[in-house]
Scaffold this motif. Structure first.
Motif, PDB file in Angstrom:
ATOM      1  N   ASN A 379       0.870  -1.176   0.000  1.00 13.20           N
ATOM      2  CA  ASN A 379       0.000   0.000   0.000  1.00 13.20           C
ATOM      3  C   ASN A 379       0.903   1.221   0.000  1.00 13.20           C
ATOM      4  O   ASN A 379       1.663   1.442   0.941  1.00 13.20           O
ATOM      5  CB  ASN A 379      -0.910  -0.008   1.232  1.00 13.20           C
ATOM      6  CG  ASN A 379      -1.989   1.078   1.164  1.00 13.20           C
ATOM      7  OD1 ASN A 379      -1.783   2.128   0.584  1.00 13.20           O
ATOM      8  ND2 ASN A 379      -3.126   0.819   1.767  1.00 13.20           N
ATOM      9  N   GLU A 380       0.823   1.994  -1.073  1.00 14.18           N
ATOM     10  CA  GLU A 380       1.704   3.152  -1.241  1.00 14.18           C
ATOM     11  C   GLU A 380       0.878   4.429  -1.312  1.00 14.18           C
ATOM     12  O   GLU A 380      -0.078   4.532  -2.081  1.00 14.18           O
ATOM     13  CB  GLU A 380       2.532   3.001  -2.513  1.00 14.18           C
ATOM     14  CG  GLU A 380       3.353   4.228  -2.876  1.00 14.18           C
ATOM     15  CD  GLU A 380       3.892   4.161  -4.298  1.00 14.18           C
ATOM     16  OE1 GLU A 380       4.586   3.167  -4.602  1.00 14.18           O
ATOM     17  OE2 GLU A 380       3.587   5.054  -5.097  1.00 14.18           O
ATOM     18  N   ASP A 381       1.247   5.403  -0.489  1.00 11.68           N
ATOM     19  CA  ASP A 381       0.653   6.741  -0.536  1.00 11.68           C
ATOM     20  C   ASP A 381       1.698   7.708  -1.048  1.00 11.68           C
ATOM     21  O   ASP A 381       2.810   7.791  -0.510  1.00 11.68           O
ATOM     22  CB  ASP A 381       0.178   7.179   0.848  1.00 11.68           C
ATOM     23  CG  ASP A 381      -1.037   6.403   1.326  1.00 11.68           C
ATOM     24  OD1 ASP A 381      -1.892   6.083   0.479  1.00 11.68           O
ATOM     25  OD2 ASP A 381      -1.119   6.105   2.524  1.00 11.68           O
ATOM     26  N   ASP A 383       2.223  11.749  -1.993  1.00  6.15           N
ATOM     27  CA  ASP A 383       1.774  13.141  -1.959  1.00  6.15           C
ATOM     28  C   ASP A 383       2.804  13.982  -2.696  1.00  6.15           C
ATOM     29  O   ASP A 383       3.992  13.966  -2.355  1.00  6.15           O
ATOM     30  CB  ASP A 383       1.638  13.653  -0.527  1.00  6.15           C
ATOM     31  CG  ASP A 383       0.503  12.982   0.225  1.00  6.15           C
ATOM     32  OD1 ASP A 383      -0.462  12.552  -0.437  1.00  6.15           O
ATOM     33  OD2 ASP A 383       0.581  12.881   1.458  1.00  6.15           O
ATOM     34  N   GLU A 429      -2.527  13.653  -4.698  1.00  6.08           N
ATOM     35  CA  GLU A 429      -2.546  12.594  -3.699  1.00  6.08           C
ATOM     36  C   GLU A 429      -2.927  11.293  -4.394  1.00  6.08           C
ATOM     37  O   GLU A 429      -4.038  11.156  -4.895  1.00  6.08           O
ATOM     38  CB  GLU A 429      -3.548  12.913  -2.582  1.00  6.08           C
ATOM     39  CG  GLU A 429      -3.191  14.143  -1.772  1.00  6.08           C
ATOM     40  CD  GLU A 429      -4.197  14.422  -0.672  1.00  6.08           C
ATOM     41  OE1 GLU A 429      -5.151  13.617  -0.528  1.00  6.08           O
ATOM     42  OE2 GLU A 429      -4.037  15.430   0.039  1.00  6.08           O
ATOM     43  N   GLU A 431      -3.015   7.050  -4.196  1.00  5.75           N
ATOM     44  CA  GLU A 431      -2.948   5.830  -3.397  1.00  5.75           C
ATOM     45  C   GLU A 431      -2.869   4.641  -4.338  1.00  5.75           C
ATOM     46  O   GLU A 431      -3.657   4.534  -5.284  1.00  5.75           O
ATOM     47  CB  GLU A 431      -4.165   5.683  -2.480  1.00  5.75           C
ATOM     48  CG  GLU A 431      -4.082   4.439  -1.593  1.00  5.75           C
ATOM     49  CD  GLU A 431      -5.282   4.278  -0.683  1.00  5.75           C
ATOM     50  OE1 GLU A 431      -5.157   3.569   0.319  1.00  5.75           O
ATOM     51  OE2 GLU A 431      -6.342   4.848  -0.988  1.00  5.75           O
TER      52      GLU A 431
END
Length: 826
Positions: A379-381, A383, A429, A431
């Protein structure tokens, strides 16, 4: 294949002559320990000793030891791109993932730049060439760089390293290793700090930049490990690391000036005497704005291994990891002392990655089968804050390009039009969630014949929320709106000038292309979009058939399917092509779909791994053919980043390597060659990005030939002392460093040479080394690109002369560096 490793020599004492042989080289390219000569994959396995002898600190240094590998960086040292056999992804746009994956201690890093930095104490690095679609975290379409650091051991030891060098280099590192609780718990601690003055003198013009040097180095890193072995059937390894960098990077000198007198004349008029001209390797650059960069990289990983007797001795492995990476930069975006465009180093221009990953593997072995099944989740966020502001000279530069009519036009507009200190303030942003199930199994059909089958199913889903904003709100684009309304009048003004029709068209393109470029377009004011169009499932994998003719010869055939997920362009996009059709602004709109397609590859390989001279020589080779579909291409046009797909790219050629333990006492020689024809077979809609007079259809950063040669000599002196010498060189034939293949961006053939000479105790308790990187001071480009708002090398509008109008800048390779290193072991 290119193999770069200095294993210890084994001695064959039979007969009158002593034969020095090469001990078995162990790699984990198939997630289990195997001899390199038994693995049907092209692998470059580089030992910790050779990495030390060659001065390898980070992934960029690795290129010297690996033919077919090129690693470059651009606007920041974190914007790093690795390419294998000419295949890689330009790294300036964080929306694109890497074609060459980087895995450090079993943990996949989401971008090459996230893995850039001091790699610490290394056991080895394995470079796997070709698509790796089964075993290494997320899929990679060109290869994997697998970094294996030294684990804690139960033998106490401490190491100290001190270095001084030119450009004011000052470096130090310390490591401590040993038992913490008997034979159950061991620890290793590594700390390093490295400083160096910049490679460039900076002409700051009127400022506000205060730094007089650029491309300096200033960072420290900490890495702690715990290894627990409470019993024979279980072990756990915890790794915690932290790195912080505060540097200035990266300015870029001019390598070709715009042929347009207007561009050069206006620059000189605005800042007399400050335009340095073309002499890139004088290493003087122009930047009136700060290029400060602050990088923080931290993470933790936990690897658990259970030996399950109930499953016939199968091993269950769990790798859990969390990564947090942030880069804050400033940039003089026009690379001149004229204040046209910039990004502040105040935290407003930043990229942040956070990744949580989990991998589970269950592996075992019978008499006939080595089997493995597993699952992976990440799981990569992401910004991204992407401002681009207009400087104090923007209006004057814009008007000056068009002479008196342009100046009159600009002066007639309200002061808020193209106001200094204002521009785009965009945020993104994203995800990304990825999960996969995979298996990899080797079946021994006979004593000599082995079949390997690997299969992976990957699901990749990405969501992107974009907020486009102009700092002055609706007024931010007032100049562009008036410009559109008065376009016919502007055309009439240009028509009254004593210039030809093509020049009129060029002037019109300049007016619209600069004044209504995406960063100044009111269409993007306070616009929020959400995209969730990427949710793709893809099969990948491999089939390999290996045959061992005898103990010295193994041949193999392989097929591999690779895949790299689609993504989103994290930059402003518009429908149509307003820059090439300035007279037809109607119908131009914001592109609400910035997605680009997944990249896939079918790879075929036939290889031969051989041993000669009673094990004193390893000679390996492979023929490869790689066919890429929808190759992801990222190009800077001088105004914006454009992401497009090339329908077909083919890379084909041969890899060869040689390791030789010579009869000469303590001399080891390694050589490797890669020949690769990496060509664009179908340009598709991306053709507009390329100039028609391009030199050839070879992909950028794809030299036909690359080769390395390295020799290490270690000679005892008086029993207790030893001197050790290493000389290494890397040759690459000419290639283009621009993604649009502008011939002015070509890098000529070059050879980089490193050398190291050490003297010290045989037990390594102390050693003094003199070293030089790029010993011959070879001058070369890393990446050449179009100067911002200083013309274009893309195809001009119909009717214009087919010549580039852009200034070209380049990020240069490092100059010669040299110094002295002292090592102590306790």
């Amino acid at each position: 294949m290119a193999l770069s490793v200095w294993p210890a020599a084994a001695q064959d004492m039979g007969g009158d002559n002593e034969v020095r042989t090469i001990e078995t080289i162990i790699v984990t390219a198939q997630k289990r320990e195997q001899s390199l000569q038994d693995v049907p994959i092209v692998v470059t396995a580089i030992s910790g000793q050779l990495l030390q002898d060659s001065g390898v600190r980070d992934i960029k240094d690795l290129t010297l030891l690996t033919p077919g590998l090129i690693v470059t960086s651009t606007t920041s040292e974190t914007v790093t791109t690795a390419r294998i056999r000419g295949i890689g992804t330009v790294g300036d746009n964080p929306g694109l993932e890497s074609s060459v994956g980087v895995v450090i201690d079993g943990v996949y890093r989401p971008r090459n730049g996230v893995s850039f930095g001091d790699l610490g104490e290394l056991e080895r690095i394995e470079v796997l060439k070709g698509p790796q679609g089964t075993l290494f975290g997320k899929n990679t379409s060109a290869g994997v760089i697998n970094v294996v650091s030294k684990k804690p051991t139960f033998d106490f030891g401490a190491d100290v390293e001190l270095t001084v060098g030119n450009y004011g280099a000052r470096e130090g590192s310390f490591s401590l290793n040993g038992p913490l609780a008997g034979n159950v718990l061991a620890g290793r601690l590594y700390a390093a700090a490295r400083e160096r003055d910049g490679f460039y003198d900076v002409d700051r013009g009127p400022g506000p930049r205060v730094e007089t040097r650029d491309a300096d180095r200033d960072f420290y890193t900490l890495r702690g490990q715990l290894l627990a072995q409470p019993g024979e059937s279980f072990d756990a390894r915890l790794v915690v690391d932290y790195t912080e960098r505060d540097e200035n990077c990266c300015a870029a000198p001019h390598v070709a000036l715009s042929p347009s007198p207007a561009v050069l004349g206006v620059l000189q008029a605005l800042r007399p005497g400050s335009f340095l001209g073309v002499d890139p390797f004088a290493r003087r650059v122009e930047a009136n704005r700060s290029s400060e960069q602050s990088i923080e990289d931290k993470g933790v990983s936990l690897e658990l291994n259970w030996n399950l007797d109930a499953l016939g001795g199968a091993t269950l492995t769990s790798v859990s990891a969390w990564r947090d990476w942030e880069s804050v930069n400033g940039q003089d975006s026009d690379f001149t002392t004229v204040d046209i465009l910039y990004r502040n180093a105040d935290g407003s221009y930043a990229n942040k990655f956070k990744q949580l990953s989990q991998e589970l593997r269950l592996a075992g072995e019978t008499d006939r089968v080595s089997w493995l099944v597993g699952a992976f989740y990440a799981n990569e966020d992401l910004d991204s804050h992407n401002p681009l502001l207009m400087g104090n000279d923007f209006r004057a530069y814009f008007g000056g390009l068009l002479g008196a009519p342009g100046i009159a036009l600009i002066n007639s507009l309200p002061g808020i039009a193209w106001a200094a200190g204002h521009g785009q303030l965009d945020t993104y942003e994203q995800e990304s969630k990825s999960w996969a199930l995979f298996t990899n199994n080797s079946i021994r059909l006979t004593e000599a014949l082995e079949l390997t089958l690997g299969l992976r199913y990957t699901n990749e889903a990405k969501d992107l929320d974009s907020h486009y904003a102009n700092s002055l709100g609706a007024l931010g684009g007032v100049g562009c709106q008036i410009l559109r309304d008065q376009l016919a009048g502007i055309t009439a003004q240009i028509g009254s000038l004593p210039i030809s029709a093509p020049e009129q068209a060029q002037a019109l393109q300049t007016i619209y292309g600069i004044g209504c470029a995406p960063y100044a377009d009111p269409l993007f004011n306070d616009l929020a979009t959400s995209q969730s169009s990427i949710d793709e499932g893809e099969w990948s994998g491999t089939a390999k058939l290996a045959y061992r003719f005898n103990d010295q010869v193994m041949g193999y055939l392989s097929y591999a399917r690779g895949y790299k997920a689609g993504g989103y362009n994290l930059d402003r996009e518009r429908t149509g092509n307003p820059a090439l059709n300035p007279g037809q602004p109607d119908g131009i709109a914001v592109d609400l779909d910035t997605s680009f397609a997944k990249e896939t590859v079918d790879s075929y390989e036939v290889g031969l791994k051989t041993e000669w001279a009673n094990g004193a020589v390893l000679l390996n080779g492979a023929l490869f053919y790689q066919d890429y579909t929808d190759f992801q291409l990222n190009t800077f046009t001088g105004i914006q980043f454009v992401v497009t797909s090339l329908p077909q790219v083919v890379s084909q050629g041969v890899d060869l390597d040689l390791i030789w333990r010579s009869p000469v006492e303590q001399l080891s020689v390694q050589a490797g060659i890669t020949y690769a024809e990496t060509e664009i077979k179908d340009f598709g809609s991306a053709l507009a990005t390329f100039r028609p007079e391009r030199a050839n259809d070879r992909l950028s950063f794809a030299p036909k030939w690359s080769g390395s040669l390295s020799a290490t000599f270690q000679q005892p002196v008086n029993g207790n002392l030893v001197w050790r010498a290493n000389l290494g060189g890397k040759y690459t034939s000419e290639y283009n460093t621009g993604s649009n293949l502008d011939p002015r961006k070509k890098q000529d053939a070059m050879t980089i040479v490193n050398a190291r000479l050490g003297f010290g105790a045989q037990d390594e308790r102390w050693m003094v080394e003199a070293w030089a990187q790029n010993l011959t001071d070879e001058e070369y480009y890393q990446v050449a690109f179009d100067g911002t708002l200083q013309g274009s090398s893309a195809n001009p509008p119909a009717g214009l002369a087919q010549i580039p109008t852009s200034t070209v800048n380049a990020f240069l390779g490092a100059p010669r560096t040299y110094g002295l290193t002292m090592r102590f072991k306790f």
